[in-house]
Scaffold this motif. Structure first.
Motif, PDB file in Angstrom:
ATOM      1  N   LEU A 115     -63.135  43.039  33.983  1.00 49.61           N
ATOM      2  CA  LEU A 115     -61.738  43.474  34.013  1.00 49.61           C
ATOM      3  C   LEU A 115     -61.198  43.732  32.612  1.00 49.61           C
ATOM      4  CD1 LEU A 115     -60.314  41.093  36.772  1.00 49.61           C
ATOM      5  CD2 LEU A 115     -60.506  43.582  36.905  1.00 49.61           C
ATOM      6  N   PHE A 116     -61.630  42.913  31.650  1.00 50.39           N
ATOM      7  CA  PHE A 116     -61.195  43.106  30.265  1.00 50.39           C
ATOM      8  C   PHE A 116     -61.673  44.450  29.733  1.00 50.39           C
ATOM      9  CE2 PHE A 116     -62.401  42.728  25.772  1.00 50.39           C
ATOM     10  CZ  PHE A 116     -61.149  42.529  25.204  1.00 50.39           C
ATOM     11  N   VAL A 117     -62.942  44.780  29.964  1.00 53.63           N
ATOM     12  CA  VAL A 117     -63.468  46.066  29.500  1.00 53.63           C
ATOM     13  C   VAL A 117     -62.816  47.220  30.258  1.00 53.63           C
ATOM     14  CG1 VAL A 117     -65.574  47.448  29.283  1.00 53.63           C
ATOM     15  CG2 VAL A 117     -65.644  45.001  28.820  1.00 53.63           C
ATOM     16  N   TYR A 118     -62.527  47.013  31.528  1.00 52.93           N
ATOM     17  CA  TYR A 118     -61.841  48.059  32.293  1.00 52.93           C
ATOM     18  C   TYR A 118     -60.465  48.357  31.702  1.00 52.93           C
ATOM     19  CZ  TYR A 118     -59.473  50.412  36.152  1.00 52.93           C
ATOM     20  OH  TYR A 118     -58.755  51.315  36.901  1.00 52.93           O
ATOM     21  N   ALA A 119     -59.705  47.315  31.406  1.00 49.81           N
ATOM     22  CA  ALA A 119     -58.359  47.520  30.857  1.00 49.81           C
ATOM     23  C   ALA A 119     -58.401  48.083  29.451  1.00 49.81           C
ATOM     24  CB  ALA A 119     -57.590  46.194  30.872  1.00 49.81           C
ATOM     25  N   VAL A 156     -60.032  55.865  28.778  1.00 53.87           N
ATOM     26  CA  VAL A 156     -60.803  57.112  28.842  1.00 53.87           C
ATOM     27  C   VAL A 156     -60.720  57.769  30.215  1.00 53.87           C
ATOM     28  CG1 VAL A 156     -62.373  56.307  27.045  1.00 53.87           C
ATOM     29  CG2 VAL A 156     -62.942  55.898  29.447  1.00 53.87           C
ATOM     30  N   LYS A 157     -60.182  57.045  31.205  1.00 52.64           N
ATOM     31  CA  LYS A 157     -59.910  57.591  32.543  1.00 52.64           C
ATOM     32  C   LYS A 157     -61.162  57.850  33.378  1.00 52.64           C
ATOM     33  CE  LYS A 157     -55.562  57.832  31.360  1.00 52.64           C
ATOM     34  NZ  LYS A 157     -54.581  56.830  31.871  1.00 52.64           N
ATOM     35  N   HIS A 158     -62.277  57.232  33.049  1.00 49.67           N
ATOM     36  CA  HIS A 158     -63.458  57.399  33.895  1.00 49.67           C
ATOM     37  C   HIS A 158     -64.430  56.254  33.619  1.00 49.67           C
ATOM     38  CE1 HIS A 158     -66.064  58.747  30.561  1.00 49.67           C
ATOM     39  NE2 HIS A 158     -65.000  59.425  30.127  1.00 49.67           N
ATOM     40  N   TYR A 159     -65.269  55.971  34.641  1.00 52.41           N
ATOM     41  CA  TYR A 159     -66.319  54.965  34.472  1.00 52.41           C
ATOM     42  C   TYR A 159     -67.466  55.567  33.663  1.00 52.41           C
ATOM     43  CZ  TYR A 159     -63.830  52.694  38.304  1.00 52.41           C
ATOM     44  OH  TYR A 159     -62.868  52.115  39.094  1.00 52.41           O
ATOM     45  N   PRO A 178     -69.298  42.695  36.434  1.00 55.21           N
ATOM     46  CA  PRO A 178     -68.782  43.541  35.347  1.00 55.21           C
ATOM     47  C   PRO A 178     -69.032  45.022  35.572  1.00 55.21           C
ATOM     48  CG  PRO A 178     -70.070  41.707  34.488  1.00 55.21           C
ATOM     49  CD  PRO A 178     -70.310  41.752  35.954  1.00 55.21           C
ATOM     50  N   LEU A 179     -70.137  45.350  36.240  1.00 51.57           N
ATOM     51  CA  LEU A 179     -70.470  46.764  36.447  1.00 51.57           C
ATOM     52  C   LEU A 179     -69.614  47.403  37.536  1.00 51.57           C
ATOM     53  CD1 LEU A 179     -74.360  46.515  36.200  1.00 51.57           C
ATOM     54  CD2 LEU A 179     -72.705  47.016  34.400  1.00 51.57           C
ATOM     55  N   LEU A 180     -69.006  46.601  38.386  1.00 50.44           N
ATOM     56  CA  LEU A 180     -68.108  47.157  39.403  1.00 50.44           C
ATOM     57  C   LEU A 180     -66.910  47.837  38.771  1.00 50.44           C
ATOM     58  CD1 LEU A 180     -68.059  44.222  42.006  1.00 50.44           C
ATOM     59  CD2 LEU A 180     -69.242  46.413  42.227  1.00 50.44           C
ATOM     60  N   PHE A 181     -66.479  47.344  37.611  1.00 45.07           N
ATOM     61  CA  PHE A 181     -65.280  47.877  36.957  1.00 45.07           C
ATOM     62  C   PHE A 181     -65.603  48.754  35.753  1.00 45.07           C
ATOM     63  CE2 PHE A 181     -64.259  43.775  38.843  1.00 45.07           C
ATOM     64  CZ  PHE A 181     -63.171  44.097  39.625  1.00 45.07           C
ATOM     65  N   THR A 182     -66.872  48.943  35.456  1.00 44.00           N
ATOM     66  CA  THR A 182     -67.217  49.674  34.233  1.00 44.00           C
ATOM     67  C   THR A 182     -68.141  50.863  34.507  1.00 44.00           C
ATOM     68  OG1 THR A 182     -68.989  48.061  33.873  1.00 44.00           O
ATOM     69  CG2 THR A 182     -66.896  47.672  32.730  1.00 44.00           C
ATOM     70  N   ASP A 212     -76.641  60.589  31.442  1.00 41.27           N
ATOM     71  CA  ASP A 212     -75.398  60.710  30.679  1.00 41.27           C
ATOM     72  C   ASP A 212     -74.692  59.360  30.650  1.00 41.27           C
ATOM     73  OD1 ASP A 212     -73.139  61.498  29.376  1.00 41.27           O
ATOM     74  OD2 ASP A 212     -72.379  62.803  30.976  1.00 41.27           O
ATOM     75  N   MET A 213     -74.664  58.723  29.489  1.00 38.53           N
ATOM     76  CA  MET A 213     -74.033  57.418  29.366  1.00 38.53           C
ATOM     77  C   MET A 213     -72.520  57.489  29.414  1.00 38.53           C
ATOM     78  SD  MET A 213     -76.224  54.886  29.053  1.00 38.53           S
ATOM     79  CE  MET A 213     -75.379  53.625  28.108  1.00 38.53           C
ATOM     80  N   ASN A 214     -71.957  58.694  29.288  1.00 36.57           N
ATOM     81  CA  ASN A 214     -70.506  58.853  29.318  1.00 36.57           C
ATOM     82  C   ASN A 214     -70.002  59.204  30.712  1.00 36.57           C
ATOM     83  OD1 ASN A 214     -68.047  58.714  27.892  1.00 36.57           O
ATOM     84  ND2 ASN A 214     -67.957  60.948  27.718  1.00 36.57           N
ATOM     85  N   ALA A 215     -70.792  58.915  31.714  1.00 35.79           N
ATOM     86  CA  ALA A 215     -70.428  59.189  33.104  1.00 35.79           C
ATOM     87  C   ALA A 215     -70.846  57.981  33.940  1.00 35.79           C
ATOM     88  CB  ALA A 215     -71.123  60.460  33.592  1.00 35.79           C
ATOM     89  N   PRO A 216     -70.340  57.888  35.176  1.00 33.49           N
ATOM     90  CA  PRO A 216     -70.790  56.790  36.047  1.00 33.49           C
ATOM     91  C   PRO A 216     -72.307  56.777  36.172  1.00 33.49           C
ATOM     92  CG  PRO A 216     -68.897  57.883  36.998  1.00 33.49           C
ATOM     93  CD  PRO A 216     -69.284  58.701  35.808  1.00 33.49           C
ATOM     94  N   MET A 217     -72.885  55.589  36.115  1.00 37.85           N
ATOM     95  CA  MET A 217     -74.345  55.466  36.084  1.00 37.85           C
ATOM     96  C   MET A 217     -74.805  54.448  37.122  1.00 37.85           C
ATOM     97  SD  MET A 217     -76.815  54.676  32.812  1.00 37.85           S
ATOM     98  CE  MET A 217     -76.744  56.383  32.275  1.00 37.85           C
TER      99      MET A 217
END
Length: 291
Positions: free
Chosen positions: A133-137, A143-146, A222-226, A236-241
């Motif tokens: 949750l901390f990383v999500y916030a 950045v508006k995307h996982y 942690p991966l559920l929110f990140t 692509d590490m800048n997209a959902p993985m």
């Protein structure tokens, strides 16, 4: 007197009472151990029986399938987990080792080191979902995307305290005589810390890194929110993985037989990976621990 020495239980009530409570304590301890081993073996047995049914060559060569389609594997999830765990290890290892060296060298009477050690202990006991949750916030919401980067950051925050505490504790085991000998030869403190002290306990530090990798390999919350998930293969590490923990979580709760079989196979794969890392870390530590 001779009878008392040969058979103290018949003449000494205090001894008999202590022996009675000793046997009660041992019986309870053995019962608790047996109960724990029973459930552990039950879980492992169920995992082995159902997990081997889900293992196949396609598990490593095909991406996650649609709910009703035949075949499919976990190639994208395995790749995503390896990339995120690898990046998190690359980030957390130098930070954790350097922080551990600082705590061991300057942590006795330094207020900053004392605060750092306290924060490290808090992070060790903090639930992983809080870190997610901390990383999500802090990152995902901005950045508006996982993304895979967000997942690696969350895993790094979990691994860093493990490496810090292991490095700190191992460096404290180095004998003072070894450090005094290095100082007597005119070596500066930074060289003594890195070339003498750290080298003497390098096996223990490697053990801490391996334990940290084992800790983060199966983290799901942690991966559920990140990082979330991606049904397709993506580097692509800048997209959902995709990642194994999330896929196991999703597929295990589904009503589809092929998804549940893949979930059991992925769970067995993660369990064997963590088991191998723990065995490797304990083997390295037992063979190369400083005397």
């Amino acid at each position: 007197m001779k009878d008392l020495v040969q058979n103290p239980t018949s003449k000494n009530p205090v001894y008999r009472r202590r022996l009675f409570w000793h046997r009660i304590g041992m019986a309870l301890s053995i019962a608790a151990m047996a109960l724990g081993l029973f459930f552990l073996l039950w879980i492992l047995g169920t995992l082995l029986v159902k997990g081997f049914d889900g293992l196949s060559f396609r598990l490593f060569t095909e991406v996650t399938p649609a709910p009703t389609s035949d075949g499919g594997g976990l190639m994208n999830a395995i790749f995503g987990s390896l990339v995120m765990v690898g990046l998190a290890t690359l980030v957390s290892t130098p930070i954790g080792i350097l922080a551990g060296i600082y705590l061991a060298e300057y942590g006795e009477r330094n207020k900053v080191a004392q605060v750092t050690r306290f924060v490290t202990d808090v992070m060790l006991s903090a639930p992983s979902i809080v870190i997610g949750l901390f990383v999500y916030a802090l990152y995902v919401a901005n950045v508006k995307h996982y993304s895979g980067y967000a997942g690696s950051i969350a895993l790094s925050l979990i691994a860093i305290p493990v490496v810090v505490r292991t490095t700190d504790n191992m460096l404290k085991l180095v004998p003072n005589s070894l450090l005094e000998a290095a100082f007597a030869l005119g070596a500066p403190r930074w060289k003594v810390a890195t070339m003498v002290r750290l080298r003497a306990v390098k096996a223990g530090v490697v053990t801490g890194v391996l334990l940290a990798v084992a800790r983060i390999s199966g983290e799901t919350a942690p991966l559920l929110f990140t990082a979330l998930n991606n049904q397709f293969f993506s580097a692509d590490m800048n997209a959902p993985m995709a990642n194994l923990p999330y896929v196991i979580f999703q597929f295990a709760m589904s009503p589809y037989d092929n998804w549940r079989a893949l979930a059991w196979g992925g769970a067995l794969l993660v369990t064997f990976s963590v088991l191998a890392l723990n065995i490797l870390s304990r083997t390295v530590f037992s063979q190369k621990a400083p005397q």
